[in-house]
Design a protein around this motif. Sequence first.
Motif, PDB file in Angstrom:
ATOM      1  N   LYS A  37      88.790  36.204 -14.959  1.00 45.30           N
ATOM      2  CA  LYS A  37      89.127  37.106 -13.736  1.00 45.30           C
ATOM      3  C   LYS A  37      89.330  36.131 -13.357  1.00 45.30           C
ATOM      4  N   PHE A  38      90.423  36.191 -12.455  1.00 44.10           N
ATOM      5  CA  PHE A  38      91.404  36.074 -11.304  1.00 44.10           C
ATOM      6  C   PHE A  38      89.926  35.271  -9.949  1.00 44.10           C
ATOM      7  N   CYS A  39      90.502  33.999  -9.767  1.00 39.49           N
ATOM      8  CA  CYS A  39      89.873  33.347  -8.537  1.00 39.49           C
ATOM      9  C   CYS A  39      91.398  33.539  -8.089  1.00 39.49           C
ATOM     10  N   LYS A  40      91.112  33.746  -6.878  1.00 38.59           N
ATOM     11  CA  LYS A  40      91.288  33.444  -5.604  1.00 38.59           C
ATOM     12  C   LYS A  40      91.125  32.462  -4.361  1.00 38.59           C
ATOM     13  N   HIS A  41      90.689  31.559  -4.323  1.00 39.85           N
ATOM     14  CA  HIS A  41      90.033  29.858  -4.223  1.00 39.85           C
ATOM     15  C   HIS A  41      91.131  29.041  -5.325  1.00 39.85           C
ATOM     16  N   CYS A  42      90.668  29.007  -6.521  1.00 41.93           N
ATOM     17  CA  CYS A  42      91.353  28.142  -7.460  1.00 41.93           C
ATOM     18  C   CYS A  42      92.646  29.038  -6.939  1.00 41.93           C
ATOM     19  N   GLY A  43      93.216  30.329  -7.609  1.00 43.09           N
ATOM     20  CA  GLY A  43      94.278  30.127  -7.790  1.00 43.09           C
ATOM     21  C   GLY A  43      94.749  30.770  -9.314  1.00 43.09           C
ATOM     22  N   LYS A  44      94.021  30.491 -10.433  1.00 46.12           N
ATOM     23  CA  LYS A  44      93.970  30.574 -11.341  1.00 46.12           C
ATOM     24  C   LYS A  44      92.925  31.929 -12.151  1.00 46.12           C
ATOM     25  N   TYR A  45      93.300  32.192 -13.407  1.00 48.57           N
ATOM     26  CA  TYR A  45      92.028  32.841 -14.261  1.00 48.57           C
ATOM     27  C   TYR A  45      91.274  32.074 -14.841  1.00 48.57           C
ATOM     28  N   THR A  46      89.922  32.560 -14.550  1.00 54.92           N
ATOM     29  CA  THR A  46      89.256  31.979 -14.542  1.00 54.92           C
ATOM     30  C   THR A  46      87.240  32.385 -14.971  1.00 54.92           C
ATOM     31  N   LEU A  47      86.669  31.645 -16.010  1.00 51.41           N
ATOM     32  CA  LEU A  47      85.269  31.921 -16.345  1.00 51.41           C
ATOM     33  C   LEU A  47      84.116  32.898 -15.102  1.00 51.41           C
ATOM     34  N   HIS A  48      84.409  33.779 -15.226  1.00 56.62           N
ATOM     35  CA  HIS A  48      83.265  34.185 -13.512  1.00 56.62           C
ATOM     36  C   HIS A  48      81.655  34.471 -15.042  1.00 56.62           C
ATOM     37  N   ARG A  49      80.255  34.185 -14.008  1.00 52.63           N
ATOM     38  CA  ARG A  49      79.629  34.328 -14.837  1.00 52.63           C
ATOM     39  C   ARG A  49      78.327  35.311 -13.525  1.00 52.63           C
ATOM     40  N   GLU A  50      77.814  36.254 -14.644  1.00 58.47           N
ATOM     41  CA  GLU A  50      76.794  36.716 -13.745  1.00 58.47           C
ATOM     42  C   GLU A  50      76.144  36.040 -12.969  1.00 58.47           C
ATOM     43  N   THR A  51      75.424  36.067 -11.601  1.00 55.64           N
ATOM     44  CA  THR A  51      74.238  35.658 -11.190  1.00 55.64           C
ATOM     45  C   THR A  51      72.978  36.641 -10.692  1.00 55.64           C
ATOM     46  N   ARG A  52      72.206  35.759 -10.408  1.00 56.95           N
ATOM     47  CA  ARG A  52      71.397  36.869  -9.966  1.00 56.95           C
ATOM     48  C   ARG A  52      70.804  36.775  -8.705  1.00 56.95           C
TER      49      ARG A  52
END
Length: 49
Positions: free
Chosen positions: A34-49
């Motif tokens: 997904k797009f990360c607004k802080h990094c400014g690019k598409y990165t891997l996002h993982r589910e947190t609990r």
Amino acid sequence: MAQRKIALACSVCGSRNYTIAASATRTQRLEVKKFCKHCGKYTLHRETR
């Protein structure tokens, strides 16, 4: 009854940008690009609990 929400955290900077509804049928943690607004690019996002 309210749904449980789970955050998706960026694997590069660690910021939690997205929230999703928890699913009882899913056994593994969700990983999506997904797009990360802080990094400014598409990165891997993982589910947190």
